[in-house]
Scaffold this active site. Structure first.
Site, PDB file in Angstrom:
ATOM      1  N   GLU A  53       0.819  -1.207   0.000  1.00 21.88           N
ATOM      2  CA  GLU A  53       0.000   0.000   0.000  1.00 21.88           C
ATOM      3  C   GLU A  53       0.858   1.265   0.000  1.00 21.88           C
ATOM      4  O   GLU A  53       0.503   2.262  -0.634  1.00 21.88           O
ATOM      5  CB  GLU A  53      -0.923   0.006   1.232  1.00 21.88           C
ATOM      6  CG  GLU A  53      -1.915  -1.150   1.260  1.00 21.88           C
ATOM      7  CD  GLU A  53      -1.413  -2.346   2.023  1.00 21.88           C
ATOM      8  OE1 GLU A  53      -2.224  -3.020   2.679  1.00 21.88           O
ATOM      9  OE2 GLU A  53      -0.183  -2.625   1.977  1.00 21.88           O
ATOM     10  N   SER A 169      19.148 -42.391 -13.016  1.00 19.14           N
ATOM     11  CA  SER A 169      17.980 -41.522 -12.834  1.00 19.14           C
ATOM     12  C   SER A 169      18.080 -40.193 -13.575  1.00 19.14           C
ATOM     13  O   SER A 169      17.108 -39.451 -13.633  1.00 19.14           O
ATOM     14  CB  SER A 169      17.767 -41.239 -11.345  1.00 19.14           C
ATOM     15  OG  SER A 169      18.887 -40.561 -10.795  1.00 19.14           O
ATOM     16  N   TRP A 171      18.534 -38.272 -17.105  1.00 20.82           N
ATOM     17  CA  TRP A 171      17.424 -37.505 -16.554  1.00 20.82           C
ATOM     18  C   TRP A 171      16.125 -38.169 -16.965  1.00 20.82           C
ATOM     19  O   TRP A 171      15.946 -38.483 -18.160  1.00 20.82           O
ATOM     20  CB  TRP A 171      17.453 -36.064 -17.052  1.00 20.82           C
ATOM     21  CG  TRP A 171      18.659 -35.322 -16.619  1.00 20.82           C
ATOM     22  CD1 TRP A 171      19.764 -35.066 -17.333  1.00 20.82           C
ATOM     23  CD2 TRP A 171      18.856 -34.706 -15.325  1.00 20.82           C
ATOM     24  NE1 TRP A 171      20.659 -34.330 -16.600  1.00 20.82           N
ATOM     25  CE2 TRP A 171      20.123 -34.093 -15.360  1.00 20.82           C
ATOM     26  CE3 TRP A 171      18.080 -34.621 -14.175  1.00 20.82           C
ATOM     27  CZ2 TRP A 171      20.632 -33.402 -14.252  1.00 20.82           C
ATOM     28  CZ3 TRP A 171      18.586 -33.940 -13.104  1.00 20.82           C
ATOM     29  CH2 TRP A 171      19.844 -33.332 -13.144  1.00 20.82           C
ATOM     30  N   ARG A 185      12.653 -23.579  -7.118  1.00 24.29           N
ATOM     31  CA  ARG A 185      13.678 -23.277  -6.116  1.00 24.29           C
ATOM     32  C   ARG A 185      13.737 -21.780  -5.849  1.00 24.29           C
ATOM     33  O   ARG A 185      13.865 -21.336  -4.700  1.00 24.29           O
ATOM     34  CB  ARG A 185      15.041 -23.770  -6.589  1.00 24.29           C
ATOM     35  CG  ARG A 185      15.176 -25.277  -6.645  1.00 24.29           C
ATOM     36  CD  ARG A 185      16.556 -25.681  -7.154  1.00 24.29           C
ATOM     37  NE  ARG A 185      16.688 -27.143  -7.254  1.00 24.29           N
ATOM     38  CZ  ARG A 185      17.761 -27.766  -7.724  1.00 24.29           C
ATOM     39  NH1 ARG A 185      18.809 -27.059  -8.130  1.00 24.29           N
ATOM     40  NH2 ARG A 185      17.785 -29.087  -7.784  1.00 24.29           N
ATOM     41  N   ASP A 201      23.795 -38.458  -5.686  1.00 24.04           N
ATOM     42  CA  ASP A 201      23.807 -37.529  -6.814  1.00 24.04           C
ATOM     43  C   ASP A 201      24.762 -36.357  -6.658  1.00 24.04           C
ATOM     44  O   ASP A 201      25.023 -35.652  -7.644  1.00 24.04           O
ATOM     45  CB  ASP A 201      22.388 -36.966  -7.033  1.00 24.04           C
ATOM     46  CG  ASP A 201      21.366 -38.046  -7.333  1.00 24.04           C
ATOM     47  OD1 ASP A 201      21.771 -39.119  -7.834  1.00 24.04           O
ATOM     48  OD2 ASP A 201      20.173 -37.828  -7.053  1.00 24.04           O
ATOM     49  N   LEU A 205      21.823 -27.988  -5.770  1.00 26.20           N
ATOM     50  CA  LEU A 205      20.594 -27.450  -5.181  1.00 26.20           C
ATOM     51  C   LEU A 205      20.514 -25.930  -5.213  1.00 26.20           C
ATOM     52  O   LEU A 205      19.832 -25.315  -4.393  1.00 26.20           O
ATOM     53  CB  LEU A 205      20.409 -27.947  -3.741  1.00 26.20           C
ATOM     54  CG  LEU A 205      20.290 -29.462  -3.553  1.00 26.20           C
ATOM     55  CD1 LEU A 205      20.050 -29.784  -2.091  1.00 26.20           C
ATOM     56  CD2 LEU A 205      19.172 -30.047  -4.414  1.00 26.20           C
ATOM     57  N   ARG A 208      19.493 -22.116 -11.040  1.00 32.88           N
ATOM     58  CA  ARG A 208      20.300 -21.844 -12.222  1.00 32.88           C
ATOM     59  C   ARG A 208      19.461 -21.217 -13.342  1.00 32.88           C
ATOM     60  O   ARG A 208      19.499 -21.676 -14.494  1.00 32.88           O
ATOM     61  CB  ARG A 208      20.979 -23.134 -12.680  1.00 32.88           C
ATOM     62  CG  ARG A 208      21.914 -23.705 -11.623  1.00 32.88           C
ATOM     63  CD  ARG A 208      22.699 -24.902 -12.096  1.00 32.88           C
ATOM     64  NE  ARG A 208      21.887 -26.092 -12.267  1.00 32.88           N
ATOM     65  CZ  ARG A 208      21.546 -26.924 -11.286  1.00 32.88           C
ATOM     66  NH1 ARG A 208      21.920 -26.666 -10.050  1.00 32.88           N
ATOM     67  NH2 ARG A 208      20.825 -27.999 -11.528  1.00 32.88           N
ATOM     68  N   GLY A 297      14.360 -38.130  -1.975  1.00 32.52           N
ATOM     69  CA  GLY A 297      14.111 -39.437  -2.544  1.00 32.52           C
ATOM     70  C   GLY A 297      12.949 -40.133  -1.863  1.00 32.52           C
ATOM     71  O   GLY A 297      12.240 -39.551  -1.030  1.00 32.52           O
TER      72      GLY A 297
END
Length: 364
Positions: A53, A169, A171, A185, A201, A205, A208, A297
């Site tokens: 406001e 896994s 991709w 993210r 992996d 995290l 990007r 996971g």
């Protein structure tokens, strides 16, 4: 479309610009309309900065007198880090205020509206209320439950497999889905994984995408197994690394982590020797975290669901069939014995992200 709805839509779009950046405050947008023309716009950019406001009234200037203000959340009536916005609207001389929803905090809900009405200002509420509620669900969850809102993000093939039987896994989903997750993210305070994901992996995290913001990285690591060489230590210059572990853990390992700038969150222990996820989420709430994105996971995802701390689901399904009883699925653990006890999901929305499907919903 109703005129009030049209202008409130503009206010909602303004509010959405700051998603993920205002903790512990909610995102709020405001437009000032005079003679069927928008004369002022504003949104709350981050905690400690002026509210929506204030920016909109500054933008409108003298044109705010006699105008209508459209605000996505009830104007505040108390002095916190900033002065009360209801008083600012009164002082500016607006004649009408349209509000999407009242403040979900029971301590202040309705007080701002009452202040406006007592000053002779016409007040209308409930315009685009559901959209506004969805937008500030992180804040509402934090206020009402003392913990952040948690979004459980998972990805699998159409037959529910998260990897091949050999463990491959990357991709499963395509590049557009992966870019979408980067945006998720950017919009959450914290991104959460378990130590199993770190060991398997070695993820970064971070966010990007151009103009994105790295979330706090949080690893659930009951026995402090995180390697010295894990990429996550150095993957962000702007966001810290936190580790949730058991209260009993102490000594050189904890000291080493602290020296590297890692915040160690000590949690109660469950009967099977794991971090108590309810206690962890309560501590995050005390740290003014309002939103968490889980990229965990199957084991941790199952634990979060069983702990009752998941609020939203974001499930990506790739147009692939992996098959095989040895290929891992989305959730580990025993699962429910009766269909009546299965986790239910409401407000389902299915969209296409590149070649993949994204299924979103609210956990009941």
């Amino acid at each position: 479309m109703d005129q009030d709805q049209r202008y409130m839509d503009q206010a909602l779009r303004l509010a959405a610009r700051a998603v993920g950046r205002t903790r512990p405050n909610p995102v709020v947008g405001c437009v000032i309309v005079a003679d069927n023309r928008v004369v002022g716009r504003g949104f709350h950019p981050k905690a400690g900065e002026p509210h929506a406001e204030v920016f909109a009234l500054r933008d409108a200037g003298q044109k705010a007198k006699g105008a209508t203000a459209y605000v996505t959340l009830e104007p505040c009536s108390h002095t916190g880090r900033t002065p009360p916005c209801a008083q600012g609207l009164i002082k500016a001389g607006v004649s009408r205020v349209v509000v999407a929803m009242t403040d979900p905090n029971p301590k202040v809900s309705g007080a701002g509206l009452q202040m406006l009405q007592s000053a002779g200002i016409e007040v209308a509420t409930g315009v685009r209320e559901e959209e506004a509620k969805s937008l500030i669900k992180p804040f509402t969850t934090w206020v009402k439950h003392g913990r952040p809102m948690l979004t459980l993000k998972m990805a699998a093939s159409l037959d529910g497999k998260t990897a091949t039987r050999s463990g491959e896994s990357q991709w499963i989903t395509g590049p557009y889905a992966r870019k979408y997750v980067q945006g998720m993210r950017d919009r959450h305070d914290v991104v959460l994984v378990g130590i199993g994901t770190v060991l398997a992996d070695d993820p970064r995290l971070n966010c990007r995408i151009a103009g994105g913001r790295d979330p706090i990285r949080l690893v659930v690591d009951s026995n402090l197994q995180i390697p010295h060489s894990a990429t996550i230590y150095e993957s962000s210059d702007s966001a810290p690394l936190w580790i949730a572990t058991l209260e009993k853990n102490s000594g050189q390992t904890v000291e080493r982590l602290s020296q590297r700038g890692v915040k160690v969150i000590k949690c109660k222990e469950t009967s099977d020797g794991r971090v108590d996820l309810v206690h962890m989420m309560q501590q995050l709430g005390e740290l003014e975290i309002t939103s968490v994105l889980s990229e965990a996971g199957g084991i941790l995802s199952d634990g979060l669901l069983n702990a009752g701390v998941v609020d939203r689901l974001a499930l990506f399904l790739a147009p692939k069939l992996i098959g095989g009883h040895e290929a891992p699925g989305l959730l580990k653990g025993l699962g429910v014995a009766e269909l009546a006890k299965a986790q239910k999901i409401s407000n389902l929305k299915v969209t296409t992200i590149g070649d993949d499907l994204l299924i979103r919903g609210d956990i009941i």
